[in-house]
Design a protein around this motif. Structure first.
Motif, PDB file in Angstrom:
ATOM      1  N   VAL A  23      22.918  51.418 -38.041  1.00 51.07           N
ATOM      2  CA  VAL A  23      22.304  50.083 -38.023  1.00 51.07           C
ATOM      3  C   VAL A  23      22.800  49.266 -39.217  1.00 51.07           C
ATOM      4  CG1 VAL A  23      20.125  48.842 -38.268  1.00 51.07           C
ATOM      5  CG2 VAL A  23      20.270  50.824 -36.733  1.00 51.07           C
ATOM      6  N   THR A  24      22.882  49.902 -40.385  1.00 50.24           N
ATOM      7  CA  THR A  24      23.355  49.199 -41.588  1.00 50.24           C
ATOM      8  C   THR A  24      24.777  48.693 -41.395  1.00 50.24           C
ATOM      9  OG1 THR A  24      21.931  50.578 -42.977  1.00 50.24           O
ATOM     10  CG2 THR A  24      23.765  49.409 -44.064  1.00 50.24           C
ATOM     11  N   PHE A  26      26.282  48.058 -38.526  1.00 50.82           N
ATOM     12  CA  PHE A  26      26.270  46.987 -37.511  1.00 50.82           C
ATOM     13  C   PHE A  26      25.828  45.662 -38.119  1.00 50.82           C
ATOM     14  CE2 PHE A  26      26.085  45.181 -33.395  1.00 50.82           C
ATOM     15  CZ  PHE A  26      24.971  44.357 -33.375  1.00 50.82           C
ATOM     16  N   VAL A  27      24.742  45.728 -38.907  1.00 45.14           N
ATOM     17  CA  VAL A  27      24.250  44.499 -39.542  1.00 45.14           C
ATOM     18  C   VAL A  27      25.308  43.932 -40.487  1.00 45.14           C
ATOM     19  CG1 VAL A  27      22.529  43.580 -41.142  1.00 45.14           C
ATOM     20  CG2 VAL A  27      21.833  45.139 -39.303  1.00 45.14           C
ATOM     21  N   VAL A  30      28.031  42.242 -38.390  1.00 43.11           N
ATOM     22  CA  VAL A  30      27.566  40.952 -37.854  1.00 43.11           C
ATOM     23  C   VAL A  30      27.484  39.911 -38.966  1.00 43.11           C
ATOM     24  CG1 VAL A  30      25.614  39.767 -36.782  1.00 43.11           C
ATOM     25  CG2 VAL A  30      26.343  42.020 -35.934  1.00 43.11           C
ATOM     26  N   PHE A  31      26.933  40.304 -40.101  1.00 40.68           N
ATOM     27  CA  PHE A  31      26.805  39.369 -41.227  1.00 40.68           C
ATOM     28  C   PHE A  31      28.192  38.903 -41.701  1.00 40.68           C
ATOM     29  CE2 PHE A  31      24.681  37.392 -44.676  1.00 40.68           C
ATOM     30  CZ  PHE A  31      25.481  37.548 -45.794  1.00 40.68           C
TER      31      PHE A  31
END
Length: 410
Positions: A23-24, A26-27, A30-31
């Motif tokens: 998740v980290t 992926f975020v 995206v960021f």
């Protein structure tokens, strides 16, 4: 039992940590994507880091998607960039002593690469020898320049006129009939400058051969017609009076017994100089403006070096007869009604010989001189229109109203 419980709890925690890591990531991706699209596209081919780190890295090397690279290859490429840049800086340091790289913005346009002490931005018409020491070429440096626009039919008149000018004057003849060597019968002609171009006027010549930087050595420039009688004229005395009365633009008085267009240029008895006159009613909206003041005709004008620099720039390339110029000369000196005048005690006779008129071409069966005169009138209208349009544009840019009929700002 406690060991088994710890093992179970460890087994359970591993999937949770893996999920958290995904998740980290992926975020972060995206960021990073949104950060990237929020900036303009960069087209740089070089990426500069502080000089203490890596002076330059060629991004074109990095952006090649078809090549895999390692950290080692990246640093090898960066190091080669360091070497290239150091070599370039060494070459630049060597060029500091290369005179071909001199750049002096204060030099005249086109001469920025020259060392200032070698620049000769002005010239003259002094004749030079082909032998001996250059410093010994000139026994005298003339301080004044006189030009005549001539045809061979007026050679006797020009011979008489030239003899009124001392060795302090450079003599320059503009030949509108193409005949030059025929003047060699006069001794002075062998020392004169001859410029030939068929069927051209003196203002055509003046624009092309009397650039202010070319005549900068002369205090005064005489630009005269060929049909002037000079029996009552002495050039040295004329210069003395011009200096005495502070005239930047002047002309000799004209014999009043000849037909005259303007009262201003008529010679006055018992006077050295006059700067104003009275004209026909309604001709002068302001007594300080032409033709009542600040006015000389274009047949025999004399300009100071400073005034000529302005007048030359006002000459138009295509308006060669100069009609209208006499009314505009006042724009080149200030105050014009005090620095433009007529010298009465050194006067001339205007013989009104239409020599240049015969150089015209007959159109519709008309005499050649009629076509020349029609062109003169057209040029008058065009010059006045251009001047009015230029002044209007200038005052609009300044945000003020143009001068009114009296010459005063509204």
């Amino acid at each position: 039992m406690s060991k088994l419980g710890n093992l179970r709890s460890g087994v359970v925690r591993k999937p949770n940590e893996t999920m958290r890591l995904l998740v980290t990531i992926f975020v972060g991706v995206v960021f990073g994507f949104f950060i990237g699209v929020s900036f303009p596209t960069l087209t740089l081919t070089r990426f500069n880091l502080p000089s203490s780190l890596i002076p330059s890295i060629d991004l074109s090397y990095i952006e090649d998607r078809n090549s895999a690279f390692s950290t080692q290859s990246l640093w090898q490429h960066a190091w080669s960039s360091v070497i290239r840049q150091n070599r370039s800086q060494t070459a630049e340091s060597r060029n500091l002593t290369d005179t071909t790289k001199i750049w002096v913005p204060t030099n005249p346009r086109g001469a920025e690469r020259l060392p200032p002490s070698i620049i000769a931005s002005e010239s003259d018409f002094y004749l030079r020898r082909l032998w001996g020491k250059p410093s010994e070429d000139l026994t005298i440096k003339p301080k004044y320049l006189v030009t005549f626009t001539v045809g061979l039919n007026q050679k006797e008149n020009i011979d008489a006129a030239v003899k009124k000018f001392s060795d302090n004057f450079t003599i320059l003849l503009f030949h509108y009939d193409g005949l030059t060597t025929e003047w060699d019968e006069f001794e002075w002609s062998k020392r004169a400058i001859h410029v030939s171009a068929r069927k051209q006027t003196k203002w055509w010549y003046a624009k092309r051969f009397l650039h202010p930087d070319i005549v900068a050595s002369y205090d005064y420039i005489f630009i005269w017609d060929e049909d002037l009688g000079v029996e009552h004229f002495d050039a040295e005395e004329y210069i003395k009076l011009v200096r005495k009365h502070g005239l930047e633009i002047s002309q000799p008085g004209v014999d009043p017994d000849r037909a005259l267009t303007w009262q201003m240029t008529k010679r006055r008895d018992g006077r050295e100089v006059h700067k104003e006159t009275k004209e026909k009613p309604g001709w002068c909206a302001n007594p300080h403006l032409p033709p009542c003041a600040a006015f000389v005709e274009i047949m025999a004008p004399v300009f100071s070096r400073e005034a000529w620099r302005c007048v030359w720039h006002m000459l138009q390339n295509d308006l060669v007869h100069g009609w209208g110029l006499d009314f505009a000369l006042r724009r080149c000196v200030e105050p014009a009604h005090e620095k433009i005048g007529v010298v009465d005690s050194q006067w001339i006779v205007h013989q009104s010989v239409p020599s240049l008129g015969t150089q015209g071409q007959s159109v519709d069966g008309k005499a050649p001189w009629l076509g020349v005169r029609e062109r003169c009138r057209k040029e008058w209208t065009m010059f006045q229109g251009r001047m009015a349009s230029a002044e209007k544009k200038y005052y609009i840019e300044l945000g003020i109203n143009p001068p009114n009929a009296t010459g005063r700002l509204q």
